[in-house]
Scaffold this active site. Structure first.
Site, mmCIF file in Angstrom:
data_model
loop_
_atom_site.group_PDB
_atom_site.id
_atom_site.type_symbol
_atom_site.label_atom_id
_atom_site.label_comp_id
_atom_site.label_asym_id
_atom_site.label_seq_id
_atom_site.Cartn_x
_atom_site.Cartn_y
_atom_site.Cartn_z
ATOM 1 N N SER A 225 0.856 -1.188 0.000
ATOM 2 C CA SER A 225 0.000 0.000 0.000
ATOM 3 C C SER A 225 0.889 1.235 0.000
ATOM 4 O O SER A 225 2.113 1.131 0.093
ATOM 5 C CB SER A 225 -0.863 0.016 1.258
ATOM 6 N N LYS A 226 0.244 2.392 -0.075
ATOM 7 C CA LYS A 226 1.038 3.630 -0.108
ATOM 8 C C LYS A 226 1.896 3.734 1.135
ATOM 9 O O LYS A 226 2.999 4.260 1.102
ATOM 10 C CB LYS A 226 0.119 4.837 -0.220
#
Ligand code: GLU
Length: 461
Positions: free
Chosen positions: A227-228
């Protein structure tokens, strides 16, 4: 049949590792089959789509060398989608569900499932266009996962457009894949549950089913989805940190696939010739930043001096003049150390191990003493001897090898630590630096003698 693949990002964020790998696999498959690779910007979500992200995707693909044969943007194609929506309504495969019907439906969902179905929009209920689901089992042979079966009953009559002018994701994907002649859809595993819906729409339109291959998820080192916050770094950031595109391509190709000969370092051409969907794994692939750095290092080692210099430039301090003697002398030393080019920033920074090339660091005089024999007179004697030896080497041949060969017999007789420690400190003022022969060559004869004399002066004071 010409193979046509596509990469269809939604421009709702910077182009990062996860989407990059999907793009890469689609690109490789198209090239391997002498087919076509399409870039399609899926910007139907008007609120979240941004031009800035679209530009970031295009720039990143170009930098990585994944050129595309055709480019489309869904927001340019609204009229065509409208015709399809009207066709589906006319043929009875879709219908306008009024705001009242939507309210009844919402109540039914609560009665059936004990909670409201996932809201399709946070806005107040309004009319939408729904697909009339034939409620049947849909099966397809996934190119990576094998036979996949879904019972579509639980999808209900799903929404395909907010109104005739605003189709949603599932519908436009199907229309575009058909219109653009896409043959193979290679995309992330998170889309596998969308496939039955898309197949139902294709069937309703009387269009042939395509080939689907769902690529395993990319996972962070703790096996959670990338994920980011966890590892999903934008490609543009890798670029600005000084990663090489070849290293990224090579590493990402191996996330979920590996060739039968298990060779790791491969050019893009080699990857294209060896790639096969049969060898793409089903389980998630773990992204490891350290391994990516290892690839980058291997690619840095292969660069010519000229290319190394070119890649270094944006990260070097101002006082290093490009193409100067100092710069040329630095290249092999730096190449030995750099993992990503951004490392140069720290290396030449105030406490960096290369800072001495420009200016000697302040150091306490006692640091000139070898810890196992902290004797001032001995250090003065060794530094004075070194000075005499260095005077015999001409400035023009003041290389690390020549410096080493004039000093080496003396070093061997008098002890490495005893001679080389004071010399290192005198030349660099730092504990951590290249070896003293390299350091001397980097600053040159005149500066080396000056620094050695200064050290002798301080010890004798
Ligand atoms: N636009 C979708 C995404 O960015 C991809 C759709 C597809 O590949 O079918 O996740």
């Amino acid at each position: 049949m010409t193979v046509v693949t596509r990469f269809a990002p939604s421009p709702t964020g910077y182009f990062h590792a996860g989407s990059y790998r999907t793009a890469l696999f689609s690109w490789i498959y198209a090239r391997q089959n002498k087919g076509k690779f399409i870039l399609r910007i899926e910007d139907t979500d008007k609120e979240r789509s941004k031009k800035e992200y679209e530009e970031n995707i295009v720039e990143s693909l170009t930098w990585l060398g994944l050129e595309y044969d055709e480019f489309y943007r869904q927001s340019d194609r609204t009229d065509m989608y409208k015709k399809y929506i009207q066709q589906l309504i006319a043929s009875g495969h879709a219908y306008v569900s009024t705001a009242e019907q939507e309210a009844i439906r919402a109540k039914e969902m609560v009665a059936k499932f004990g909670k409201a179905a996932k809201p399709e929009s946070s806005e107040p209920l309004r009319s939408v266009i729904r697909f009339k689901n034939p409620n049947k089992k849909v099966a397809f042979d996934d190119l990576i996962r094998g036979r996949v079966e879904f019972d579509t009953t639980e999808l209900g009559d799903f929404v395909i457009a907010k109104n005739e002018d605003e189709p949603v994701f599932h519908l436009v994907v199907v229309i575009d894949d058909h219109e653009m002649g896409v043959t193979h859809i290679l995309r992330g595993e998170e889309h596998i549950s969308n496939t039955p819906r898309q197949i139902l729409i294709l069937e309703a339109l009387g269009k042939p089913i395509l080939q689907y291959g769902h690529i395993p998820l990319l996972l962070a080192s703790d096996r959670s989805k990338l994920s980011k916050r966890k590892g999903a770094v934008p490609v543009s950031e890798y670029r600005s940190r000084g990663y090489l595109p070849g290293a990224l391509v090579n590493y990402f190709a191996l996330l979920g696939w590996h060739p039968s000969d298990d060779v790791e370092i491969m050019s893009l051409d080699e990857i294209v010739s060896k790639f096969s969907l049969e060898r793409v794994q089903k389980g998630g692939a773990i992204f490891d930043e350290e391994k990516l750095k290892w690839f980058n290092r291997q690619y840095i080692l292969k660069l010519s001096d000229a290319d190394f210099a070119e890649h270094s430039k944006p990260f070097l301090p101002e006082w290093i003049v490009p193409n100067s003697d100092t710069f040329r002398k630095l290249i092999p030393v730096l190449r030995d150390k750099v993992v990503i080019f951004a490392d140069l920033h720290d290396m030449f920074g105030a406490n960096g191990e290369m800072a001495f090339v420009h200016r000697i660091a302040e150091y306490p005089t006692d640091k000139l003493l070898w810890k196992k024999n902290p004797d001032r007179a001995a250090s003065v004697k060794h530094l004075s001897a070194v000075k005499e030896f260095l005077l015999t080497v001409a400035e023009s041949s003041f290389s690390a090898e020549n410096v080493k060969s004039v000093l080496w017999p003396y070093v061997e007789t008098n002890g490495k630590g005893d001679v080389l420690w004071p010399l290192r400190m005198a030349l660099t003022g730092q504990d951590k630096s290249p070896d003293p022969f390299v350091s001397a060559a980097l600053i040159g004869k005149t500066e080396s003698l000056k620094r050695i004399e200064a050290a002798i002066g301080r010890l004798s004071a």
